[in-house]
Design an enzyme around this catalytic site. Structure first.
Site, mmCIF file in Angstrom:
data_model
loop_
_atom_site.group_PDB
_atom_site.id
_atom_site.type_symbol
_atom_site.label_atom_id
_atom_site.label_comp_id
_atom_site.label_asym_id
_atom_site.label_seq_id
_atom_site.Cartn_x
_atom_site.Cartn_y
_atom_site.Cartn_z
ATOM 1 N N ASP A 77 26.304 -66.060 -29.555
ATOM 2 C CA ASP A 77 25.529 -65.445 -30.632
ATOM 3 C C ASP A 77 24.767 -66.549 -31.371
ATOM 4 O O ASP A 77 24.980 -67.744 -31.137
ATOM 5 C CB ASP A 77 26.497 -64.728 -31.583
ATOM 6 C CG ASP A 77 25.818 -63.731 -32.503
ATOM 7 O OD1 ASP A 77 24.610 -63.461 -32.317
ATOM 8 O OD2 ASP A 77 26.488 -63.222 -33.416
ATOM 9 N N GLU A 83 19.289 -68.442 -31.231
ATOM 10 C CA GLU A 83 17.822 -68.424 -31.177
ATOM 11 C C GLU A 83 17.186 -69.831 -31.261
ATOM 12 O O GLU A 83 16.091 -69.962 -30.689
ATOM 13 C CB GLU A 83 17.273 -67.541 -32.312
ATOM 14 C CG GLU A 83 17.563 -66.073 -32.154
ATOM 15 C CD GLU A 83 19.028 -65.710 -32.375
ATOM 16 O OE1 GLU A 83 19.502 -64.737 -31.757
ATOM 17 O OE2 GLU A 83 19.699 -66.417 -33.160
ATOM 18 N N ASP A 137 21.177 -57.181 -34.238
ATOM 19 C CA ASP A 137 21.705 -56.573 -35.471
ATOM 20 C C ASP A 137 20.963 -55.292 -35.831
ATOM 21 O O ASP A 137 20.120 -55.265 -36.736
ATOM 22 C CB ASP A 137 21.610 -57.579 -36.623
ATOM 23 C CG ASP A 137 22.471 -58.798 -36.387
ATOM 24 O OD1 ASP A 137 23.331 -58.760 -35.496
ATOM 25 O OD2 ASP A 137 22.284 -59.802 -37.095
#
Length: 815
Positions: A435, A438, A511
């Site tokens: 997670d 990015e 999300d």
């Protein structure tokens, strides 16, 4: 001849410009073309077949791709090619250190102060230093006869890409966007710079291989086309046809673009896979249901939730642990109070034939006493800032440094961290969730790493940004494979992704919010990701943020059960929402949806085998299966799961009916959601997890088309190892109904796998009259009578108590 590659670079740049490595599975082979025409400024090249031509014009520079006399795609039609050369810094430029990692630039002693913007860019209080000035590139393409274009995930947008304006281009720039907006073209967690165009007689594609920030502008318009005429030469016929112009712009790198010519949708998928690889074949357990939240509190909480599934007769395969399971957000560790005995916890799950997934993010807590940090720092494995120091940013652990996964040495070291001797408390049922990759950086411009941070090879972060998560997932998958001695398939879920991420595992849409609109948009989002090569994708069931009303939760479970990756997940501030917490009736419906998923696993696993071997998307838009039916081109509220099942989730509140488009009117005899002409393999019942279902028998659902024909397949292996690949230990069976004979035959003679499983039952839909007898012929030449029933109203023939080995050849004769 079906893939063209165009590369444009500086002849003599100040330094090398970045060319994306590791995404292509190999350097494509080239084919020599023949010169059909050559004159001043014009060159025409042909393939051996001569029905495909390449027209190159020097001034103005343009390229046209022609197939069978039709111009399919042209390059630089609107003259928008641009290429900003690297520049030496101004003589009076001076970089000074200030406020931690931030840098500033002295003003130029030049009259034209506007030049300052070429060398520095501000974002609020943040500053981006461009060492060699702006280096952006761009090129336009025209797709002739096309008004329907798709792809370029990830955006919370419609399946059909929209025309853009000056201020709303589609952006490909991986960002951590909490509760991302709907119908927004800004970049979110992943980027795949692959666009598909479709018209009834052709599908084509553009793959723009660039990992820096990229903008895509789309403009569909009507143009006049000359039509060949038998009339006198002074009379010209014209017609109006659509044309879509697509402009790509990237912050840096080179122009490296692949033009895919199709002509069918499945040809495009294969051509793209030849470049970036196919979907990794997932372990079977990962196609079951996953239960997650941020966070399950401790070992007792895990045990209670696990027991709850058994008590409520709901199958599931994996329970997940979020960041709170670690010692102060130090990954590869366990909270010493809450998870004192992680191995024992995993042993209890293993006895239930279930698995554990834990989160491991790329940011590493700055703590000299933390072994992972101290080792990485000593080896120089972190991303650097402009001044050569380790880049530090804020994330979940507080001050953090970020592993430089672009460095092969770092990836190899990171993979070694998954070894049981290194990752204390881990076992072979532990798998991984990447997670925040990015990468997410709190208190930073757009909550991500500054663009002038420096990676291995002295490349700036701006060059590699969209690759960062791709590389972490690659290293994680390799770590799990190494951990097993190369024997077991990994399971790795990643939030950030790029072209080629399909080779390493699964992705999800990030999300999302517990609202009906997010359930609705999840379908086009997943379809877009799927046709961009990543079949193993899903959206958090129930919505990550907020508290879904029971009706929404139930509908989301029903939708998720028919999507490739099936996980319930919730935010730390959301109320508990295990499937049995919403009353008996809702529990019953959710149980039914999850059990339907487990019944469907043989079909789903077979689809993933096709995705792995032939690049066919598991979840696909209607137009892929019905490419000539224009009414399907914009449909995004229903889709095909494989080629056999049409799925239309209920995505509206209080809906009691839905309007369903059933394409292929000549194929569907009765209004069922199984497509006529297909065979779907199912399990006759379910177990507590996938591993409990190994020996459960099969039933085959056969839906006849208008010609009383149907075909389907079943793929079967051990569900977890690479033996299917290395030792051909698999079964691939083909089922065919033709002229009242239903047969099972080998679809791949190289595969061999022993199984006790049998086909117990066959349901045939569309049988027009009641048979007088049904017999089965076996390999030994013996025939036996089959017990059957026939329902006149539904035209369904049911064959019972067959007990036919799934790996054997046999024929069922219906008279």
């Amino acid at each position: 001849c079906w893939i063209r590659r165009l590369k444009i670079n500086e002849v003599s740049p100040l330094k090398s410009r970045y060319e994306v490595p590791d995404v292509l599975i190999k350097e494509p082979t080239t084919q020599r073309l023949s010169i059909a025409q050559k004159e001043a400024g014009i060159l025409v090249l042909t393939c051996a077949s001569e029905d495909r031509k390449l027209h190159i014009t020097a001034n103005p520079f343009q390229i046209e791709l022609e197939s069978k006399g039709e111009t399919v795609l042209s390059v630089n039609t609107n003259g928008l090619l641009y290429f900003e050369h690297l520049q030496p810094p101004p003589q009076n430029r001076c970089i000074t250190r200030s406020n931690g990692w931030k840098l500033k630039l002295d003003t130029f002693r030049q009259e034209n102060q506007e030049d300052l913007g070429l060398w520095q860019e501000e974002f609020g209080s943040f500053l981006d230093i461009k060492a060699n000035g702006p280096s952006s590139i761009g090129l336009d393409f025209s797709l002739h006869g096309c008004e329907h274009v798709y792809g370029i995930p990830e955006h919370a947008e419609t399946l059909l890409l929209k025309n853009t304006s000056d201020d709303d281009a589609y952006r490909l720039f991986n960002l951590d966007v909490y509760g991302h907006k709907i119908h927004d073209k800004m970049g979110i967690y992943g980027s795949v710079p692959f666009l598909l165009a479709h018209k009834p007689n052709r599908t084509s594609g553009i793959f723009w291989l660039n990992s820096s920030e990229t903008l895509v502008e789309i403009n569909t318009k009507a143009v006049m086309e000359h039509v060949p005429s038998r009339s006198p030469p002074d009379i010209t016929k014209q017609r109006v046809v659509p044309q879509t112009d697509v402009r790509w712009m990237s912050e840096s790198g080179i122009i490296d673009v692949f033009l895919l010519m199709g002509p069918t949708p499945f040809d495009i998928f294969k051509q793209y896979a030849q470049l970036t690889g196919t979907q990794a074949l997932p372990p079977l357990f990962s196609l079951g249901y996953h239960q997650c939240r941020w966070n399950y509190e401790d070992e007792q909480d895990v045990k209670t939730v696990d027991t709850g599934f058994d008590e409520h007769d709901i199958p599931y395969d994996v329970i997940w642990l979020d960041i709170e399971h670690t010692e102060g957000k130090r990954y590869f560790t366990w909270d010493k109070k809450k998870f004192q005995h992680p191995k024992r916890m995993q042993e209890l799950l293993k006895r239930k034939k279930r698995k554990l997934v834990v989160i491991i993010d790329p940011h590493i807590k700055v703590d000299p006493m933390y072994t992972l940090y101290s080792q990485a720092k000593k080896k120089g494995y972190f991303v650097k800032n402009r001044t050569g120091q380790d880049f530090e940013g804020i994330c979940w652990p507080g001050s953090s440094s970020y592993l430089d996964f672009t460095n092969p040495e770092v990836r190899e070291w990171y993979a070694d961290q998954f070894a049981f001797k290194s990752y204390k408390g881990s076992t072979d049922i532990l798998f991984v969730w990447n997670d925040m990759n990015e990468p997410s950086v709190f208190k930073a411009a757009e909550l991500t790493m500054q663009r002038d941070a420096v990676h291995h090879g002295n490349w700036e972060h701006r060059e590699v940004h969209n690759l960062y998560g791709f590389y972490q997932q690659m290293a994680t998958a390799e770590g799990l494979i190494k951990r097993s001695g190369g024997q077991r398939r990994p399971f790795v879920l990643t939030r950030s992704f790029f072209a080629g991420s399909q080779k390493y595992g699964a992705v999800w849409t990030g999300d999302n919010v517990a609202e009906w609109s997010y359930l609705k948009i999840s379908i086009p989002m997943l379809l877009t990701i799927s046709i961009a090569g990543i079949s193993f994708c899903g959206a958090d069931v129930g919505g990550f943020i907020g508290d879904p009303e029971p009706e929404l939760l139930v509908r989301w479970y029903q939708a998720g059960a028919y999507q490739p990756f099936f996980r319930g997940h919730a935010n730390i501030e959301s109320k508990r929402r295990e499937p049995w917490l919403f009353g008996d009736e809702n529990t019953r419906i959710i149980r039914e949806a999850i059990r339907e998923r487990y019944t469907l696993l043989p079909y789903l696993y077979s689809l993933f085998y096709r995705a792995h071997t032939t690049a066919e998307p598991v979840m696909r838009p209607l137009w892929v299966e019905f490419p000539k039916e224009q009414e399907t081109f914009g449909v995004e509220d229903e889709y095909m799961l494989g080629n056999a099942l049409l799925v239309h989730p209920v995505i509206e509140q209080e809906a009691t009916t839905v309007n369903v488009l059933l394409p292929g009117s000549d194929e569907v005899r009765i209004p069922v959601f199984q497509r006529g002409g297909c065979v779907v393999p199912l399990k006759t019942t379910v177990g507590r997890s996938t591993e409990w279902m190994t020996d459960i028998s099969y039933e085959l659902h056969v839906a006849l088309d208008s010609k009383d024909f149907a075909v389907g397949e079943l793929y079967l292996d051990d569900g977890h190892s690479f033996q299917y690949l290395h030792k051909k230990q698999f079964l691939h069976r083909k089922f065919t109904f033709h002229k009242n004979v239903f047969s099972s035959s080998c679809a791949d003679e190289f595969g061999q796998y022993h199984t006790k499983c049998v086909v117990e039952r066959v349901l045939i839909l569309g049988v027009q009259k009641q048979p007088t007898s049904v017999t089965v012929s076996l390999q030994d030449g013996k025939d036996k009578e089959v017990v059957f029933t026939y329902d006149v109203k539904s035209s369904m023939l049911t064959l019972e108590k067959l007990l036919l080995n799934v790996g054997a050849d046999w024929e069922i004769h219906i008279k």
